[in-house]
Motif scaffolding. Structure first.
Motif, PDB file in Angstrom:
ATOM      1  N   ALA A 104       0.855  -1.166  -0.124  1.00 46.68           N
ATOM      2  CA  ALA A 104       0.043  -0.019  -0.001  1.00 46.68           C
ATOM      3  C   ALA A 104       0.806   1.315   0.108  1.00 46.68           C
ATOM      4  N   LYS A 105       2.316   1.197  -0.064  1.00 48.92           N
ATOM      5  CA  LYS A 105       2.955   2.255  -0.165  1.00 48.92           C
ATOM      6  C   LYS A 105       3.476   2.685  -1.780  1.00 48.92           C
ATOM      7  N   SER A 106       4.085   3.711  -1.825  1.00 45.15           N
ATOM      8  CA  SER A 106       4.713   4.146  -3.191  1.00 45.15           C
ATOM      9  C   SER A 106       5.820   4.584  -3.184  1.00 45.15           C
ATOM     10  N   ALA A 107       6.692   4.904  -4.123  1.00 42.13           N
ATOM     11  CA  ALA A 107       7.954   5.552  -4.383  1.00 42.13           C
ATOM     12  C   ALA A 107       8.041   6.144  -5.736  1.00 42.13           C
ATOM     13  N   ARG A 108       8.310   7.481  -5.670  1.00 41.66           N
ATOM     14  CA  ARG A 108       8.610   8.086  -7.014  1.00 41.66           C
ATOM     15  C   ARG A 108      10.042   7.763  -7.441  1.00 41.66           C
ATOM     16  N   VAL A 171     -10.355  -3.885   2.653  1.00 43.13           N
ATOM     17  CA  VAL A 171     -11.273  -2.959   2.126  1.00 43.13           C
ATOM     18  C   VAL A 171     -11.096  -3.500   0.453  1.00 43.13           C
ATOM     19  N   LEU A 172     -12.147  -2.962  -0.257  1.00 44.14           N
ATOM     20  CA  LEU A 172     -12.323  -3.054  -1.593  1.00 44.14           C
ATOM     21  C   LEU A 172     -11.461  -1.781  -2.017  1.00 44.14           C
ATOM     22  N   ALA A 173     -11.102  -1.515  -3.499  1.00 42.81           N
ATOM     23  CA  ALA A 173     -10.326  -0.292  -4.148  1.00 42.81           C
ATOM     24  C   ALA A 173     -11.207   0.101  -5.235  1.00 42.81           C
ATOM     25  N   ALA A 174     -10.715   1.388  -5.757  1.00 46.84           N
ATOM     26  CA  ALA A 174     -11.355   1.692  -6.926  1.00 46.84           C
ATOM     27  C   ALA A 174     -10.780   1.095  -8.173  1.00 46.84           C
ATOM     28  N   ALA A 175      -9.719   0.435  -7.906  1.00 45.26           N
ATOM     29  CA  ALA A 175      -9.340  -0.612  -8.984  1.00 45.26           C
ATOM     30  C   ALA A 175     -10.145  -1.705  -8.955  1.00 45.26           C
ATOM     31  N   PRO A 176     -11.017  -2.237  -9.998  1.00 45.87           N
ATOM     32  CA  PRO A 176     -11.719  -3.551 -10.069  1.00 45.87           C
ATOM     33  C   PRO A 176     -10.796  -4.758  -9.568  1.00 45.87           C
ATOM     34  N   GLY A 177     -11.325  -5.402  -8.495  1.00 45.97           N
ATOM     35  CA  GLY A 177     -10.482  -6.811  -8.245  1.00 45.97           C
ATOM     36  C   GLY A 177      -9.413  -6.568  -7.308  1.00 45.97           C
ATOM     37  N   LEU A 178      -9.176  -5.374  -7.115  1.00 43.77           N
ATOM     38  CA  LEU A 178      -8.106  -5.088  -6.010  1.00 43.77           C
ATOM     39  C   LEU A 178      -8.618  -4.768  -4.407  1.00 43.77           C
ATOM     40  N   THR A 179      -7.952  -5.287  -3.604  1.00 47.62           N
ATOM     41  CA  THR A 179      -8.189  -5.165  -2.256  1.00 47.62           C
ATOM     42  C   THR A 179      -6.876  -4.617  -1.609  1.00 47.62           C
ATOM     43  N   TYR A 255      -6.913   5.740 -13.239  1.00 45.92           N
ATOM     44  CA  TYR A 255      -5.655   4.997 -12.839  1.00 45.92           C
ATOM     45  C   TYR A 255      -5.421   5.194 -11.188  1.00 45.92           C
ATOM     46  N   GLY A 256      -6.618   5.553 -10.462  1.00 47.48           N
ATOM     47  CA  GLY A 256      -6.525   5.612  -9.082  1.00 47.48           C
ATOM     48  C   GLY A 256      -6.821   4.176  -8.396  1.00 47.48           C
ATOM     49  N   THR A 257      -6.060   3.999  -7.407  1.00 44.69           N
ATOM     50  CA  THR A 257      -6.257   2.658  -6.822  1.00 44.69           C
ATOM     51  C   THR A 257      -6.653   2.725  -5.412  1.00 44.69           C
ATOM     52  N   CYS A 258      -7.276   3.838  -5.063  1.00 45.48           N
ATOM     53  CA  CYS A 258      -7.875   4.342  -3.813  1.00 45.48           C
ATOM     54  C   CYS A 258      -8.627   3.308  -3.179  1.00 45.48           C
ATOM     55  N   PRO A 259      -8.475   3.315  -1.584  1.00 44.79           N
ATOM     56  CA  PRO A 259      -9.146   2.515  -1.141  1.00 44.79           C
ATOM     57  C   PRO A 259     -10.639   2.934  -0.920  1.00 44.79           C
ATOM     58  N   ARG A 260     -11.519   1.864  -0.618  1.00 44.57           N
ATOM     59  CA  ARG A 260     -12.935   2.261  -0.348  1.00 44.57           C
ATOM     60  C   ARG A 260     -12.948   2.403   1.323  1.00 44.57           C
ATOM     61  N   PRO A 261     -14.228   2.924   1.624  1.00 42.29           N
ATOM     62  CA  PRO A 261     -14.410   3.077   2.982  1.00 42.29           C
ATOM     63  C   PRO A 261     -14.582   1.571   3.554  1.00 42.29           C
ATOM     64  N   ILE A 262     -14.406   1.660   4.904  1.00 45.29           N
ATOM     65  CA  ILE A 262     -14.430   0.228   5.499  1.00 45.29           C
ATOM     66  C   ILE A 262     -15.966   0.083   5.495  1.00 45.29           C
ATOM     67  N   GLU A 263     -16.354  -1.347   5.379  1.00 42.26           N
ATOM     68  CA  GLU A 263     -17.786  -1.673   5.298  1.00 42.26           C
ATOM     69  C   GLU A 263     -18.467  -0.880   6.464  1.00 42.26           C
ATOM     70  N   PRO A 290     -14.787  -5.882 -15.488  1.00 45.68           N
ATOM     71  CA  PRO A 290     -14.028  -6.940 -14.921  1.00 45.68           C
ATOM     72  C   PRO A 290     -12.787  -6.630 -14.252  1.00 45.68           C
ATOM     73  N   SER A 291     -12.351  -7.592 -13.238  1.00 43.82           N
ATOM     74  CA  SER A 291     -10.949  -7.202 -12.546  1.00 43.82           C
ATOM     75  C   SER A 291      -9.859  -7.010 -13.343  1.00 43.82           C
ATOM     76  N   ARG A 292      -9.048  -5.984 -13.327  1.00 42.07           N
ATOM     77  CA  ARG A 292      -7.951  -5.638 -14.041  1.00 42.07           C
ATOM     78  C   ARG A 292      -6.643  -6.064 -13.059  1.00 42.07           C
ATOM     79  N   VAL A 293      -7.015  -6.740 -11.945  1.00 40.19           N
ATOM     80  CA  VAL A 293      -5.679  -7.201 -11.222  1.00 40.19           C
ATOM     81  C   VAL A 293      -5.270  -8.618 -11.400  1.00 40.19           C
ATOM     82  N   PRO A 294      -4.142  -9.051 -11.817  1.00 39.21           N
ATOM     83  CA  PRO A 294      -3.560 -10.419 -11.993  1.00 39.21           C
ATOM     84  C   PRO A 294      -3.702 -10.968 -10.811  1.00 39.21           C
TER      85      PRO A 294
END
Length: 299
Positions: A104-108, A171-179, A255-263, A290-294
């Motif tokens: 859940a982290k990132s680096a430029r 939690v689910l995320a904006a990207a289909p299939g991603l948690t 192209y956002g992978t943002c987390p959704r709210p907790i249920e 459809p999910s775009r997550v491998p």
């Protein structure tokens, strides 16, 4: 089309009270940040990195990911510069460079010769790249973020309950299939229109925020928004200013992978405060897509 055709501007009110002026200044700074050449509006692609070394679409060099992290091989001809700890680009890469990021982290990570920034992220145990181009159509068409008018009644004094320890919550995320895994740290409660409302907060220590949806979500606001909790939640009381509820990056870009709210973090009322959705992007992403997550790092 601009993402904010005919926006409702926050300056619609002529109120000049101190709170309104501070809010307008805050919102102006928020919009200025979004205009940054490598900020969220510059996203143009999202690429899962393969296990096998190979070129990726529209990027110089060859890329791969394994248990040791993310790797890039480039020659001087490619013109890629790896960013240092200070975020500044170093010498042109002629060899191999790598980076490790946490879940859940990132680096430029790198800057191409034509000023495209490559950001490395880890989501669901898989490495991917966010590609940020200052020439993106979204950034070029940005005219500001529409908002509701400032309303002091949405500056809420809330009761807080701190969990004895953080609760990792999937939690689910904006990207289909991603948690993703959110760190639930406590709860905030408030009364509005005679009813009590409760939200689970995420964060670390005394830095709390709430991701929430409400009755405006997908109608006049984006699918969900986020607002910070101010004050020290550990004291049992804090402030939740929903005039400063903002859109997450997914509201502006695909192209956002943002987390959704907790249920359960849905408010059964219309929060007519904070940022509205960019015009034409009020829907909830990922529905019927459809999910775009491998399932694992691609070969």
């Amino acid at each position: 089309m601009s993402i904010t055709d005919n926006p409702v501007r926050p300056s619609g009110s002529t109120d000049t009270t101190e709170a309104v002026v501070q809010w307008r200044d805050w919102h102006a700074a928020r919009e200025e940040q979004l205009r940054g050449k490598h900020d969220w509006l510059s996203l143009v692609d999202y690429l899962w990195v393969p296990r096998a070394e190979r070129a990726l679409a529209n990027l110089p060099g060859a890329w791969w990911a394994d248990e040791d992290g993310l790797h890039l091989r480039a020659t001087a001809v490619d013109g890629v510069r790896v960013l240092g700890p200070d975020g500044e680009p170093g010498a042109v890469l002629d060899g191999v460079a790598g980076v490790v990021v946490g879940e859940a982290k990132s680096a430029r990570f790198a800057l191409t010769a034509d000023d495209v920034l490559v950001e490395v992220i880890l989501r669901g145990g898989l490495y991917a790249l966010r590609v940020r181009d200052p020439r993106s159509a979204t950034l070029a068409g940005f005219e500001g973020v529409p908002t509701y008018d400032y309303d002091p009644s949405w500056v809420l004094e809330v009761s807080t309950t701190t969990y004895p320890q953080a609760r990792p919550t999937t939690v689910l995320a904006a990207a289909p299939g991603l948690t993703q895994v959110a760190s639930a740290v406590g709860e905030v409660t408030f009364t509005r229109d005679g009813a009590e409302h409760r939200l689970i907060a995420v964060g670390k220590g005394d830095s709390w925020a709430v991701l929430f949806s409400d009755e405006t979500s997908g109608v006049t606001s984006s699918g969900w928004r986020v607002a910070g909790v101010t004050g020290d939640p550990g004291t049992g009381t804090a402030t939740l200013d929903l005039n400063r509820a903002v859109n997450l990056p997914y509201a502006f870009t695909d192209y956002g992978t943002c987390p959704r709210p907790i249920e359960g973090n849905h408010l059964a009322l219309a929060v007519t405060a904070g940022e509205k959705a960019p015009t034409g992007r009020t829907g909830v992403p990922g529905e019927d897509v459809p999910s775009r997550v491998p399932a694992e790092q691609p070969a």
